[in-house]
Design an enzyme around this catalytic site. Sequence first.
Site: not given
Ligand code: TIU
Length: 226
Positions: A163, A130, A25
């Site tokens: 994530c 995802k 991500d």
């Molecule tokens: N990719 C991921 O970690 N999504 C989130 O929403 N992370 C947060 O820390 N908000």
Amino acid sequence: MQIEIDAEPFVYRMPTEHTALMLIDMQRDFLEPDGFGASLGNDVSLLRPAVDACARLLALFRAQGMPIFHTREAHRPDLGDCPPAKRLRGNPSLRIGDEGPMGRILIAGEEGTEIVSECYPQPGETVIDKPGKGAFYKTDLAAHLERLGITHLVVGGVTTEVCVQTTLREANDRGYECLLVEEATDSYFPEFKQATLAMIRAQGAIVGWTASFMAVEDGMKSSTRI
Ligand code: TIU
């Protein structure tokens, strides 16, 4: 070839032909102002150091011709894969699917959902969209890994305790040997990053290993000299 990486809580033995890099991500929505991370009230500048380390990891794995996976937290435009419990929770300034300065928040194909230029996928690298925090949930990641015979995952990305940690735990339960690269991950909460690193490697690597970027680089460079 099996290489050894000076990791915690003990050496990580990595069979190079069965190992992939997985970056979680590394998207504009989490790393740049005006995206989803900022809409949740976070200081996105805290994640910048991970961008450089992930770019260096990419260079290392590309030089070896090893498989590379990128994930994106990305929903379908009709939001059919975004449960209301996810979209409606809390009080963000912009919800998933809302129109923001970089397009619709966390929607596939929008500018903000894209991976930052420093870590942008190259042809031949696999991108997994995802709908959840974990990269295995409702994706074909497992099938890709099985097809390539991958048993070991070297991991970076954001955010550490959301994530990245969810994906590491999913991978660990599926039998993968996971190494999280310390500089290649960041959290909006630095203390959560440290706690996550500690809980992953505790109890004899109960979830996996952690190592510095330099340890990974040293291990991989020593393999090319043999
Ligand atoms: N990719 C991921 O970690 N999504 C989130 O929403 N992370 C947060 O820390 N908000």
